[in-house]
Design an enzyme around this catalytic site. Sequence first.
Site, PDB file in Angstrom:
ATOM      1  N   TYR A 142       0.854  -1.193   0.000  1.00  0.00           N
ATOM      2  CA  TYR A 142       0.000   0.000   0.000  1.00  0.00           C
ATOM      3  C   TYR A 142       0.884   1.235   0.000  1.00  0.00           C
ATOM      4  O   TYR A 142       1.792   1.360   0.804  1.00  0.00           O
ATOM      5  CB  TYR A 142      -0.886  -0.004   1.245  1.00  0.00           C
ATOM      6  CG  TYR A 142      -1.782   1.208   1.377  1.00  0.00           C
ATOM      7  CD1 TYR A 142      -2.840   1.408   0.502  1.00  0.00           C
ATOM      8  CD2 TYR A 142      -1.559   2.136   2.384  1.00  0.00           C
ATOM      9  CE1 TYR A 142      -3.672   2.508   0.629  1.00  0.00           C
ATOM     10  CE2 TYR A 142      -2.384   3.245   2.523  1.00  0.00           C
ATOM     11  CZ  TYR A 142      -3.436   3.426   1.646  1.00  0.00           C
ATOM     12  OH  TYR A 142      -4.246   4.527   1.775  1.00  0.00           O
ATOM     13  N   ASP A 237       9.263   3.143  -0.488  1.00  0.00           N
ATOM     14  CA  ASP A 237       8.225   3.744   0.343  1.00  0.00           C
ATOM     15  C   ASP A 237       8.542   3.401   1.796  1.00  0.00           C
ATOM     16  O   ASP A 237       8.222   2.320   2.284  1.00  0.00           O
ATOM     17  CB  ASP A 237       6.853   3.205  -0.066  1.00  0.00           C
ATOM     18  CG  ASP A 237       5.723   3.790   0.763  1.00  0.00           C
ATOM     19  OD1 ASP A 237       6.001   4.469   1.775  1.00  0.00           O
ATOM     20  OD2 ASP A 237       4.553   3.566   0.405  1.00  0.00           O
ATOM     21  N   LYS A 265       4.980   9.469   9.084  1.00  0.00           N
ATOM     22  CA  LYS A 265       4.800   8.872  10.408  1.00  0.00           C
ATOM     23  C   LYS A 265       5.822   9.356  11.438  1.00  0.00           C
ATOM     24  O   LYS A 265       5.649  10.415  12.032  1.00  0.00           O
ATOM     25  CB  LYS A 265       4.775   7.354  10.285  1.00  0.00           C
ATOM     26  CG  LYS A 265       3.590   6.841   9.455  1.00  0.00           C
ATOM     27  CD  LYS A 265       3.447   5.341   9.486  1.00  0.00           C
ATOM     28  CE  LYS A 265       2.330   4.845   8.586  1.00  0.00           C
ATOM     29  NZ  LYS A 265       0.988   5.183   9.057  1.00  0.00           N
TER      30      LYS A 265
END
Length: 427
Positions: A142, A237, A265
């Site tokens: 994802y 990623d 994050k």
Amino acid sequence: MKRSQQLFKRAQLVIPAGVNSPVRAFRSVGGTPPFIQRGKGAQVWDADGRVYIDYVGSWGPLVVGHAHPDVVKAAQQAAERGLSFGAPTEQEVEMAELLCRLVPSLEQVRLVCSGTEATMSAIRLARGHTGRHRIVKFEGCYHGHADALLVKAGSGALTFGQPSSAGVPEPTAAHTVVLEYNNETALEQAFEREGAEIAAVIVEPVAGNMNLVAPRTGFLELLRKLCTRYGAVLIFDEVMTGFRVALGGAQALYGITPDLTTLGKVIGGGLPVGAFGGRRDIMRGIAPLGPVYQAGTLSGNPVAMAAGLATLKLVQVPGFYDRLAATTRALCDGLARAAQERGIPFSAASVGGMFGIFFRATPPASFAEAMQCDTETFNRFFHAMLAAGIYLAPSAYEAGFVSSAHGDAEIGRTIGAAKKVFAGLRA
């Protein structure tokens, strides 16, 4: 009716499914999600006053735990100076300098507001740099909810059994090639077939959105080799893995340097943030230097920068990641032993401060293997653990997170609760 139930009922009247991100709705596991009121260290409290040991950690950012005093103080002081300016600040420069120093691939970096914005921008930049259109991604990985990347995606898309999304135009999806994660043969064949048309390969170097799936030895190395040979941009990623599995991210852990990296994050300390960066020659293609447009009103938000800088200062303490990894391994080993004692097919794996639990004999290495896990048993386990005060990710397809605030007491309580739950599952 409990307070969380009341809040969930109210929320569903004004918010689709009552939540602002799909997996929070508990549709995968069933039941009512607890509405969280506060967190401290390794624990969170819900609206009904129940306390949980938290292994979600806001889905990864809280590597030093909830409401760490240094992070809170930094954010408070920044807020007192102003919440946003839409103009350059010194904190943006400090963050960019620090990221370029700590992450091997970064020569230049641009700050944005989310992981999705980071990956979307990195893809556009790779296409602008190469003049090509085709993107390669991996099944179950994802990369946010940009159209080109919602093709056989993980995270909430897997939770609901919808690996693609409605609303994504077919011509957009047609430019995305989806391969099996960890499948070197398929990767080589794809490059042999379409290498001259591939602008970029984007990958979670440690997949965390079909639960935790680590790269097999040689897989990332092959990615680097093929991208170099065919002139494609390799994008790691690291929104989830950055400063979560090692100080320099997965690229430092595995010794592979991508061309571009996306982050999020941890670098915001719990506040909304994202970043993308990499080779200087590629980054010079971004406006206003180059023709690839990207902009954001709240990019480099000063409060997020302050919280992120405070967090990154804490993770640089010598031994931080060794301790974090050891704690996470202790959790996984303890859970696996507890299941084994009851003869329950179960496995667990960890990389740094990330972990995965699986109701299958061995950890999966691909999307197909992840889908073989016993989700019904996971759901029963999840609810029993929640009732025991252990808050795990509410999906069989999501990784879990340990923070530096988790200690022997928290791990011991979690394993003790799991022993009782496994006994009940076997009964």
